[in-house]
Design an enzyme around this catalytic site. Structure first.
Site, mmCIF file in Angstrom:
data_model
loop_
_atom_site.group_PDB
_atom_site.id
_atom_site.type_symbol
_atom_site.label_atom_id
_atom_site.label_comp_id
_atom_site.label_asym_id
_atom_site.label_seq_id
_atom_site.Cartn_x
_atom_site.Cartn_y
_atom_site.Cartn_z
ATOM 1 N N GLY A 121 -10.415 55.983 78.819
ATOM 2 C CA GLY A 121 -8.932 55.386 78.918
ATOM 3 C C GLY A 121 -8.429 54.753 77.536
ATOM 4 O O GLY A 121 -7.358 54.298 77.691
ATOM 5 N N GLY A 122 -9.253 54.912 76.612
ATOM 6 C CA GLY A 122 -8.587 54.320 75.348
ATOM 7 C C GLY A 122 -8.755 52.983 75.024
ATOM 8 O O GLY A 122 -8.097 52.583 73.914
ATOM 9 N N HIS A 123 -9.353 52.197 75.924
ATOM 10 C CA HIS A 123 -9.399 50.610 75.487
ATOM 11 C C HIS A 123 -10.220 50.196 74.739
ATOM 12 O O HIS A 123 -10.720 48.888 74.645
ATOM 13 C CB HIS A 123 -9.305 49.850 76.993
ATOM 14 C CG HIS A 123 -7.976 49.878 77.760
ATOM 15 N ND1 HIS A 123 -7.262 49.239 77.675
ATOM 16 C CD2 HIS A 123 -7.643 50.921 78.501
ATOM 17 C CE1 HIS A 123 -5.959 49.230 78.688
ATOM 18 N NE2 HIS A 123 -6.284 50.394 79.088
ATOM 19 N N GLY A 191 -14.954 55.375 82.809
ATOM 20 C CA GLY A 191 -16.267 55.993 82.025
ATOM 21 C C GLY A 191 -16.641 54.813 81.023
ATOM 22 O O GLY A 191 -17.988 54.486 81.101
ATOM 23 N N GLY A 192 -15.842 54.424 80.177
ATOM 24 C CA GLY A 192 -16.230 53.347 79.233
ATOM 25 C C GLY A 192 -16.367 51.904 79.962
ATOM 26 O O GLY A 192 -17.309 51.199 79.630
ATOM 27 N N TYR A 199 -16.783 44.039 83.692
ATOM 28 C CA TYR A 199 -16.689 42.845 84.787
ATOM 29 C C TYR A 199 -15.233 42.787 85.284
ATOM 30 O O TYR A 199 -14.352 42.992 84.542
ATOM 31 C CB TYR A 199 -17.468 41.468 84.263
ATOM 32 C CG TYR A 199 -16.436 41.065 83.148
ATOM 33 C CD1 TYR A 199 -15.696 39.788 83.746
ATOM 34 C CD2 TYR A 199 -16.226 41.612 81.914
ATOM 35 C CE1 TYR A 199 -14.791 39.277 83.037
ATOM 36 C CE2 TYR A 199 -15.310 40.764 81.243
ATOM 37 C CZ TYR A 199 -14.482 39.701 81.625
ATOM 38 O OH TYR A 199 -13.910 39.120 80.854
ATOM 39 N N TYR A 480 -20.450 40.706 73.496
ATOM 40 C CA TYR A 480 -20.282 41.815 74.750
ATOM 41 C C TYR A 480 -19.801 43.002 74.436
ATOM 42 O O TYR A 480 -18.799 43.211 73.329
ATOM 43 C CB TYR A 480 -19.250 41.021 75.625
ATOM 44 C CG TYR A 480 -18.803 41.817 76.733
ATOM 45 C CD1 TYR A 480 -19.659 42.522 77.653
ATOM 46 C CD2 TYR A 480 -17.352 41.832 77.231
ATOM 47 C CE1 TYR A 480 -19.250 43.396 78.698
ATOM 48 C CE2 TYR A 480 -17.127 42.851 78.207
ATOM 49 C CZ TYR A 480 -18.010 43.475 79.078
ATOM 50 O OH TYR A 480 -17.500 44.027 80.196
ATOM 51 N N LEU A 481 -20.482 44.220 74.688
ATOM 52 C CA LEU A 481 -20.245 45.491 74.064
ATOM 53 C C LEU A 481 -18.774 45.798 74.435
ATOM 54 O O LEU A 481 -18.150 46.544 73.456
ATOM 55 C CB LEU A 481 -21.050 46.586 74.652
ATOM 56 C CG LEU A 481 -20.991 47.728 74.393
ATOM 57 C CD1 LEU A 481 -21.040 48.178 73.027
ATOM 58 C CD2 LEU A 481 -21.945 48.927 75.114
ATOM 59 N N TYR A 483 -16.097 44.288 74.640
ATOM 60 C CA TYR A 483 -15.313 43.583 73.712
ATOM 61 C C TYR A 483 -15.643 43.824 72.080
ATOM 62 O O TYR A 483 -15.915 43.190 71.214
ATOM 63 C CB TYR A 483 -15.236 42.045 73.898
ATOM 64 C CG TYR A 483 -14.601 41.488 75.038
ATOM 65 C CD1 TYR A 483 -13.965 42.140 75.863
ATOM 66 C CD2 TYR A 483 -15.061 40.295 75.466
ATOM 67 C CE1 TYR A 483 -13.252 41.774 76.884
ATOM 68 C CE2 TYR A 483 -14.347 39.771 76.622
ATOM 69 C CZ TYR A 483 -13.708 40.341 77.538
ATOM 70 O OH TYR A 483 -13.192 39.962 78.437
#
Length: 570
Positions: A121-123, A191-192, A199, A480-481, A483
């Site tokens: 998603g590119g986020h 996916g990511g 969460y 947090y991965l 972030y």
């Protein structure tokens, strides 16, 4: 004649090998000619692996000379900091239409020695799914967006390229009494999000998205498509919170749906410093992680200006899995400082709450969740922390002063407790469980592309992060991965790969880091699947094997070819 052909081939091979070996061992950039040659080899391999025609391959491989290249690349760039003219662009973008295309892309990228970045998603906040400092390919999963909801089984298979909004919409189409505990931003890729421990606002009731995954499909470094049974429990554990891109290409997850009531309740309450915000924020730290599991209260802290004077605004945004009356009664008992009344809250269906949390107007059709909002990106920076003891009031007052001086950067507090405290830290690769009151997101965004403003905004993030040091987790200072933050360390994937990876790895994964390293070494010993913050392989002293990077592997293949020519001449 045959002898002459072999002699000629060896002569050409020797010259090419010499050039490529020099480039490889001395880390010179690969030339355009070498890149073009690799591209041609890649296409040939892809054609063979997929049994496709040139026309079929052209439908899934976008080159820099293709008229659609810029739009395909830009569509899923969600941080404008990584869409500059100076940003190195991928040699090709592979847009698979079916699972076999993914397998072929892995096999062929590895064969030609190019790094493969995987984007759903590119986020990724640091753009690690679509940028690199050396020639690379992007495997863009956006076409793999199938969602199959089985209400009777209370489950769904969802492909990695689908978005959270699409997932929520498809669940709503089939059932008004089911949902899924994932993020509140509908354009985030599945996916990511799931592989990194994503969460949402039901985490206190049901845990993370990751905690509600029951099966998965992944393409491994050999191009094999593996489900949970075939991949084994170690790898299945790793791709639930450890980030999938270190281990392979996640194709899809089978998720467990969760029950939601017919009516849920939301509210937003705001306080300024002059309106007892400090008391509210302090009490929030005690209440939000300990109250009824059906209640999630996010808190946003932001410096603002009122009557030409700086102040800080505290906003509480909440979801309650129940009706308004019981919510108001609950908070009158647990959180009287908030002064919440029934007229301050709204009852609605769960899907309407999804829209409300995504800042859509009341009455908006759920169809809007299907909009991927492409080509939409601000400049931004995010960081993260975990808080394990309440921040005292006098320290909050110092925090307000710091935020007002900096001027723009905000904080988002996300409460834990409930289900999050019940799942062991080693239950999945995501370790941040019992003992954490809440997670902090440092958040700053801007729209001006200028260098000066970027330096100022990044500096604000760094300064506030430094200020918060006494109040957050220690040894390690956890992060947090999802972030993603390259400030906490990057990996150059050289001789010190494990040591470099341990710096950020222990922050993201705490005590789970070493197990992730063992899984990585088992499934991808040559470290093909890598990025600037991926899981490293074990060092030689632990595994007895020195993992090779793809470029080094390619160099030894060239040496092998030279040796064959040498022995032939002998």
């Amino acid at each position: 004649m045959k002898m002459m052909k072999i002699s000629t081939l060896c002569s050409i091979y020797f010259r090419l090998s010499t050039i490529l070996l020099v480039l490889s061992f001395f880390n010179f950039p690969i030339t355009r000619a070498a890149s073009d040659s690799a591209y041609e080899s890649f296409l040939q391999c892809l054609t063979q692996q997929t049994n496709s025609s040139d026309q079929q391959i052209s439908n899934i491989v976008v080159t820099q000379t293709n008229s659609s290249y810029a739009s395909v690349l830009r569509a899923y760039i969600r941080n404008a900091r990584f869409n500059l003219s100076s940003t190195l662009k991928p040699t090709v973008i592979i847009t698979p239409l079916q699972e076999s295309h993914v397998s072929a892309a892995v096999i062929c990228s590895k064969q030609v020695g190019f790094q493969l970045k995987i984007r759903s998603g590119g986020h990724d906040y640091e753009g690690l799914s679509y940028i690199s400092d050396r020639p690379f390919f992007i495997l863009d999963m956006f076409n793999l967006q199938s969602i199959d909801v089985d209400v009777k089984d209370e489950s769904a298979w969802v492909e990695a390229g689908a978005t959270l909004g699409e997932l929520y919409y498809r669940i709503w189409q089939k059932s008004k009494l089911h949902g899924y505990p994932a993020g509140v931003c509908p354009t985030v890729g599945v996916g990511g999000h799931l592989s990194g421990g994503g969460y949402g606002n039901m985490l206190r009731k049901f845990g993370l998205s990751t905690d509600n995954v029951v099966d998965a499909k992944i393409v491994d470094v050999r191009g094999r498509i593996l489900d949970r049974k075939a991949m084994g429990e170690d790898l299945f554990w790793a791709i639930r919170g450890g980030g999938g891109a270190s281990f392979g290409v996640v194709l899809a997850y089978k998720i467990k749906l969760v029950p939601v009531p017919e009516t849920v309740t939301v509210f937003r309450a705001e306080r300024l410093l002059a309106e007892n915000a400090t008391d509210v924020v302090y009490k929030w730290q005690l209440v939000a992680p300990a109250t009824d599991d059906n209640l999630f209260m996010r808190m946003l802290l932001q410096p603002v200006t009122r009557n030409k004077k700086p102040t800080v605004r505290a906003s509480i945004v909440a979801l309650y899995l129940g009706g308004a009356d019981s919510l108001v009664t609950l908070l009158a008992k647990d959180f009287p400082e908030l002064g919440l009344k029934k007229e301050n809250v709204m009852e609605m269906s769960w899907i309407q709450s999804v829209l409300w949390w995504a800042n859509f107007d009341n009455g908006t059709s759920p169809n809007v969740l299907l909009d991927r909002d492409l080509n939409s990106a601000d400049f931004l920076k995010r960081k993260s922390d975990y808080v394990q003891k309440p921040i005292p009031k006098y320290s909050l007052n110092l925090l307000w002063k710091q935020m007002m001086e900096l001027g723009k950067i905000g904080l988002v507090f996300n409460p834990y407790g409930g289900k999050m405290a019940e799942i062991p830290a080693s239950g999945t690769a995501f370790p941040h469980r019992a003992g954490n009151l809440f997670k902090i997101q440092y958040s700053i965004s801007w729209s001006d592309p200028g260098t000066e403003i970027a330096e100022d905004r990044l500096s604000q993030a760094t300064n506030l992060y430094s200020f918060m040091t006494p109040f957050v987790s220690k040894s390690p200072r956890s992060a947090y991965l999802n972030y993603r933050d390259v400030d906490i360390g990057i990996n150059h994937h050289g001789e010190d790969s494990y040591a470099e990876g341990k710096v950020y790895g222990e922050k993201y994964f705490n005590g789970n880091f070493d197990r992730l390293v063992k899984v990585k070494t088992m499934v991808d010993p040559e470290n093909f699947f890598r990025n600037e913050q991926s899981i490293p392989t074990q060092p030689r002293s632990d595994s007895g094997v020195t993992p090779l990077s793809s470029s080094t592997t390619g160099s030894w293949k060239l040496i092998g070819g030279l040796l064959l020519c040498f022995f032939w001449r002998s």
